[in-house]
Design a protein around this motif. Structure first.
Motif, PDB file in Angstrom:
ATOM      1  N   SER A  17      -5.211 -18.817  -7.641  1.00 43.36           N
ATOM      2  CA  SER A  17      -5.185 -17.561  -6.881  1.00 43.36           C
ATOM      3  C   SER A  17      -6.123 -17.578  -5.683  1.00 43.36           C
ATOM      4  O   SER A  17      -6.430 -16.515  -5.148  1.00 43.36           O
ATOM      5  CB  SER A  17      -5.568 -16.394  -7.809  1.00 43.36           C
ATOM      6  N   TYR A  18      -6.560 -18.746  -5.267  1.00 48.32           N
ATOM      7  CA  TYR A  18      -7.584 -18.784  -4.208  1.00 48.32           C
ATOM      8  C   TYR A  18      -7.090 -18.111  -2.929  1.00 48.32           C
ATOM      9  O   TYR A  18      -7.760 -17.245  -2.358  1.00 48.32           O
ATOM     10  CB  TYR A  18      -7.974 -20.237  -3.921  1.00 48.32           C
ATOM     11  N   GLY A  19      -5.907 -18.479  -2.460  1.00 47.32           N
ATOM     12  CA  GLY A  19      -5.417 -17.940  -1.194  1.00 47.32           C
ATOM     13  C   GLY A  19      -5.186 -16.445  -1.251  1.00 47.32           C
ATOM     14  O   GLY A  19      -5.589 -15.707  -0.345  1.00 47.32           O
ATOM     15  N   SER A  20      -4.546 -15.969  -2.313  1.00 45.42           N
ATOM     16  CA  SER A  20      -4.257 -14.535  -2.412  1.00 45.42           C
ATOM     17  C   SER A  20      -5.535 -13.710  -2.580  1.00 45.42           C
ATOM     18  O   SER A  20      -5.645 -12.604  -2.037  1.00 45.42           O
ATOM     19  CB  SER A  20      -3.310 -14.284  -3.586  1.00 45.42           C
ATOM     20  N   VAL A  21      -6.519 -14.246  -3.317  1.00 43.08           N
ATOM     21  CA  VAL A  21      -7.785 -13.521  -3.489  1.00 43.08           C
ATOM     22  C   VAL A  21      -8.533 -13.436  -2.172  1.00 43.08           C
ATOM     23  O   VAL A  21      -9.085 -12.378  -1.816  1.00 43.08           O
ATOM     24  CB  VAL A  21      -8.645 -14.195  -4.578  1.00 43.08           C
ATOM     25  N   MET A  22      -8.561 -14.513  -1.412  1.00 42.33           N
ATOM     26  CA  MET A  22      -9.236 -14.492  -0.116  1.00 42.33           C
ATOM     27  C   MET A  22      -8.578 -13.492   0.834  1.00 42.33           C
ATOM     28  O   MET A  22      -9.238 -12.779   1.585  1.00 42.33           O
ATOM     29  CB  MET A  22      -9.224 -15.893   0.509  1.00 42.33           C
ATOM     30  N   GLU A  23      -7.240 -13.420   0.766  1.00 39.99           N
ATOM     31  CA  GLU A  23      -6.539 -12.477   1.638  1.00 39.99           C
ATOM     32  C   GLU A  23      -6.812 -11.040   1.210  1.00 39.99           C
ATOM     33  O   GLU A  23      -7.011 -10.149   2.042  1.00 39.99           O
ATOM     34  CB  GLU A  23      -5.045 -12.768   1.590  1.00 39.99           C
ATOM     35  N   ALA A  24      -6.860 -10.798  -0.118  1.00 41.84           N
ATOM     36  CA  ALA A  24      -7.134  -9.450  -0.602  1.00 41.84           C
ATOM     37  C   ALA A  24      -8.554  -9.006  -0.273  1.00 41.84           C
ATOM     38  O   ALA A  24      -8.804  -7.815  -0.078  1.00 41.84           O
ATOM     39  CB  ALA A  24      -6.901  -9.386  -2.109  1.00 41.84           C
ATOM     40  N   ARG A  74     -15.949  -8.526  -5.732  1.00 40.80           N
ATOM     41  CA  ARG A  74     -14.498  -8.678  -5.882  1.00 40.80           C
ATOM     42  C   ARG A  74     -14.146 -10.054  -6.412  1.00 40.80           C
ATOM     43  O   ARG A  74     -13.268 -10.197  -7.273  1.00 40.80           O
ATOM     44  CB  ARG A  74     -13.816  -8.441  -4.531  1.00 40.80           C
ATOM     45  N   LEU A  75     -14.814 -11.077  -5.901  1.00 39.57           N
ATOM     46  CA  LEU A  75     -14.555 -12.437  -6.379  1.00 39.57           C
ATOM     47  C   LEU A  75     -14.925 -12.578  -7.850  1.00 39.57           C
ATOM     48  O   LEU A  75     -14.259 -13.299  -8.604  1.00 39.57           O
ATOM     49  CB  LEU A  75     -15.338 -13.441  -5.529  1.00 39.57           C
TER      50      LEU A  75
END
Length: 458
Positions: free
Chosen positions: A48-55, A116-117
């Motif tokens: 989920s790295y990309g989606s978490v960074m975008e969120a 959040r992270l």
């Protein structure tokens, strides 16, 4: 009936496995993290790295070249670009990950999203540190390392460096006297302040330094370490005699430095010094660490004569704090209560103490006196320390940085034994010999006899 029996046969081991995992997580969090929590968090992060960074708002628009390349090779949507991720490195307490920030980002953006992270990847806490311009390191901690303190193998100790506690980010808290020469340590009764002091003395005992103590509780805190102390004052009267000797020792060291500074034309720059560390090793005086326990006792007065003595002692302490670093004299000032109402000189002395460690205190004013001028948000953290967490403290310095730390348990007997084993390292300082504490000789028990007597029989 057959389905129910099969369900019970399968559900029993699953329930036992779940109960064992819950028990391990509560009693042995390090084992649980290594076996279960670490792999789960790793999978979450990688998937989920990309989606978490975008969120979290940590992505930027792609470059024009990237947009053209994506449109020319595929028909998929061009998405924002997250920070470039480095290799994920597991540790015994969590995970470490380096990020190369995209153009226009700063470390504060990542630090603002740490909470959040933490929830997205299922870890206890996330800490952000700057490695170099454009690169930050995420330190993911899998569980509460302060609940049961275990110091890491590599603690970063050395000369005048004592790994005295564990920080909440699973890194050792090292008391470095060369970097932070003087420190104020506050803590109420049973808060863990004495344990912190034990670690400092036990860590300095094997090093070539002189340890000097002022303990106005009749020496009950520092007397067990008398074998390693070069001087000990156990009441305000003795402290009033010891402090002028330390000031005189400091002035003599400045005279030595000044004599060495007889700068002649053509003197190399490396031979010019303004402190003892620039002197040749053969001429360098031994560093002195002064421990002042219950500092409030030096401020309290009952008569006018006591006020004169108090003013003299406070003035000498301030002089040592202002000028002692270059002469190799370092202060460790401890107490239960420290405030401006102690009298003249209290605030000025505090201003010279760079490091601050605040254990649980009985009033908010003491926490503000320790941390309010360097990190106001740390005052709330210090006031929220629970009584059932002895050794927990908030450590900061005048740079504004602060963190929660906790000192591991060290028995008084073990610390005293360390000092007795290092008694031969007490340096020869003639000015402090009159204040050398008396060390009682422990009787040596005779070894058991080798030949046993014959038993008496009827």
């Amino acid at each position: 009936m057959t389905d129910l029996t099969t369900l019970l046969e399968v559900g029993g081991p699953v329930a036992a496995l779940g109960g064992g995992a819950a028990y391990t997580r509560a009693k042995y969090p390090a084992v649980y993290w290594s076996a279960v929590g670490g792999p789960i968090s790793t999978v979450r992060l990688l998937s989920s790295y990309g989606s978490v960074m975008e969120a979290c708002g940590l992505t930027v628009a792609p470059s024009r070249l990237r947009v053209l390349a994506v449109k020319a090779t595929t028909r998929r949507e061009v998405r924002p670009v997250p920070p470039r991720r480095g290799i994920l490195r597991p540790t015994s307490t969590g995970l470490r990950l380096r990020l190369r920030l995209a153009p226009g980002q700063e470390p504060a953006d990542v630090a603002a999203s740490a909470e959040r992270l933490r929830h997205a990847w299922g870890v206890h806490a996330v800490y952000v540190t700057t490695v170099k311009p454009g690169v930050v390191e995420l330190r993911l901690v899998g569980y509460d390392v302060l609940r049961r303190v275990r110091m890491p193998r590599k603690t970063g100790g050395g000369f005048l460096k004592v790994p005295v506690a564990l920080r909440e980010d699973a890194m050792p808290f090292v008391r470095d006297y060369r970097t932070v020469p003087h420190q104020l340590t506050l803590g109420a009764t049973l808060s863990g302040k004495s344990m912190y002091l034990r670690h400092l003395i036990a860590g300095l005992a094997p090093q070539p330094v002189a340890l000097v103590g002022i303990d106005c509780k009749r020496g009950v805190e520092l007397a067990p370490f008398a074998a390693r102390l070069s001087a000990l004052a156990t009441d305000p009267d003795e402290a009033a005699e010891l402090l002028p000797v330390l000031v005189k020792e400091m002035e003599d060291r400045y005279d030595l430095i000044k004599e060495r500074q007889g700068i002649a034309p053509g003197t190399p720059d490396e031979e010019i010094t303004s402190d003892i560390w620039g002197l040749p090793k053969s001429e360098r005086p031994t560093p002195i660490v002064l421990f002042v326990d219950e500092v409030a006792e030096l401020f309290l007065t009952a008569t006018r004569k006591d006020e004169e003595r108090r003013d003299e002692m406070v003035t000498q302490l301030i002089r040592l704090a202002q000028l002692g670093r270059a002469a190799g004299i370092y202060l460790e000032v401890c107490g239960q209560r420290f405030g401006a109402e102690l009298g003249k000189g209290a605030t000025m002395l505090r201003a010279q103490l760079t490091g601050r460690v605040c254990h649980r205190v009985n009033d908010e004013a003491s926490a503000k006196m320790a941390l309010g001028d360097i990190a106001p948000e740390a005052v709330y953290a210090a006031c929220s320390i629970a009584p059932e967490m002895p050794g927990l403290a908030v450590a900061g310095d005048t740079s504004g940085g602060w963190s929660r730390i906790r000192t591991p348990y060290l028995s008084l007997g073990d610390a005293a034994e360390t000092c007795r084993e290092a008694a031969h390292l007490v340096p020869d300082l003639p000015s402090l010999k009159p204040f050398r504490p008396h060390v009682p000789v422990h009787p040596v028990e005779p070894p058991p006899p080798v030949v046993r007597p014959r038993p008496v029989t009827d």
